[in-house]
Design an enzyme around this catalytic site. Structure first.
Site, short mmCIF file in Angstrom:
data_model
loop_
_atom_site.label_atom_id
_atom_site.label_comp_id
_atom_site.label_asym_id
_atom_site.label_seq_id
_atom_site.Cartn_x
_atom_site.Cartn_y
_atom_site.Cartn_z
N GLU A 140 -0.16 1.14 -2.23
CA GLU A 140 0.21 1.18 -0.81
C GLU A 140 1.13 2.34 -0.47
OE1 GLU A 140 0.28 -2.45 1.72
OE2 GLU A 140 2.43 -2.27 1.37
N LYS A 148 3.92 3.17 2.16
CA LYS A 148 4.78 2.47 3.13
C LYS A 148 6.15 3.14 3.15
CE LYS A 148 5.74 -1.83 2.05
NZ LYS A 148 5.61 -3.31 1.96
N LYS A 157 -3.38 -1.44 7.10
CA LYS A 157 -2.43 -2.54 7.09
C LYS A 157 -1.75 -2.55 8.47
CE LYS A 157 -0.59 -5.38 3.82
NZ LYS A 157 0.52 -4.92 3.01
N GLU A 184 -5.70 -12.44 4.74
CA GLU A 184 -4.47 -12.75 4.02
C GLU A 184 -3.99 -14.16 4.36
OE1 GLU A 184 -1.17 -9.80 3.69
OE2 GLU A 184 -0.06 -11.29 4.84
N ASN A 226 -0.76 -13.74 -0.20
CA ASN A 226 0.52 -13.02 -0.11
C ASN A 226 1.61 -13.86 -0.75
OD1 ASN A 226 2.73 -11.44 0.57
ND2 ASN A 226 1.98 -11.00 2.62
N GLU A 249 -1.06 -10.36 -3.57
CA GLU A 249 -0.27 -9.34 -2.88
C GLU A 249 1.23 -9.63 -2.95
OE1 GLU A 249 -1.57 -9.00 1.20
OE2 GLU A 249 -3.47 -9.94 0.72
N SER A 250 2.01 -8.59 -3.12
CA SER A 250 3.48 -8.62 -3.05
C SER A 250 4.14 -9.17 -4.31
CB SER A 250 3.98 -9.43 -1.85
OG SER A 250 3.48 -8.90 -0.64
#
Length: 263
Positions: A54, A56, A116, A165, A186, A216-217
């Site tokens: 990603e 960001k 995103k 998600e 997530n 994710e994350s």
């Protein structure tokens, strides 16, 4: 109002002006409407690591993450490192992102690009195609079952893939439809920003086998990916871990090599 509600409210207000400045008909004149999207789903499946890197700059929970690295350098570096996809934040107010980030990236890489964004309107799906995205994110917690169905249907009609998600088993049960390509769990609670990869492990068994599955994350070690792979996940979205380093692309390259040698 929590931060997620604030972001969604702000986005809806922004869209009022956006629609006046550029109509859907004008968006559809973009050259990207004539270009076939790259498949993020297939890229994840065919990748040994399944890692989506990603780009960001900041987030509401961490504030500035990285405001010095050039987008062009990062996305090219991610592609060379072997990323199966590249996620790019386009939200300006809360993430310092821009639609131009995807336009720039799409000109210089062939790796599938995930937009995103907090999508709350059909307009944003057409917009996603018009700026060169290959896939979009739909967040179950901010959309109704009907919106998820309608938005994903529009996306499929114009060639975009859809990543849904979810944060809980309840969201998963009420959100799935045949237009979804990828289910992402997530691990970050968007209400309080707490992160725990056990959230993915708790939900994986409920995801139907026909969907590509990503976590994710909060993923910051190859060991976590090995554990998640064994549980049944195909892909992994990693953002802040790479971006907060002094050299995101070097770290991504090192991390992906480690994962490919362990799985």
């Amino acid at each position: 109002m929590n931060i997620l509600g604030e972001i969604v409210k702000n986005k809806k207000n922004e869209l009022i002006t956006q629609k006046l400045n550029c109509t859907i008909e004008e968006l559809e004149q973009s050259k990207y409407f004539k270009i076939k999207c790259e498949s993020l789903k297939n890229s994840i499946i065919s990748s040994k690591s399944g890692i989506i890197c990603e780009f960001k700059r900041r987030s509401p929970s961490k504030d500035i993450i990285n405001n010095h690295s050039k987008l062009e350098d990062i996305v090219i570096g991610y592609e060379k490192a072997g990323a199966s996809g590249i996620s790019i934040l386009t939200n300006d107010k809360y993430f310092d992102g821009s639609n131009n980030d995807i336009k720039k990236a799409s000109k210089i890489i062939s790796t599938p690009i995930l937009r995103k964004e907090f999508i709350v309107d059909e307009y944003q799906i057409i917009e996603s195609k018009s700026i060169g995205a290959d896939a979009i994110l739909l967040i179950a917690s901010v959309l109704s079952q009907k919106e998820i169905h309608d938005f994903s249907s529009v996306a499929k009609k114009i060639g975009l893939e859809v990543l849904l998600e979810v944060h809980s088993k309840e969201e998963l049960e009420t959100s799935i439809n045949d237009n979804i390509d990828i289910i992402g769990v997530n691990n970050r609670d968007l209400n309080n920003f707490n992160v725990d990869i056990k959230n993915s492990l708790n939900i994986i068994d409920q995801i139907p086998s026909g969907f590509v599955k990503i976590s994710e994350s909060g993923i910051n070690s190859p060991n976590s990916i090995v554990e998640l792979k064994k549980a049944g996940f195909d892909g992994f979205l990693i953002g802040e871990y790479f971006m907060k380093s002094d050299s995101p692309t070097e770290l991504a390259n090192e991390f992906i090599n480690l994962v490919e040698n362990e799985v």
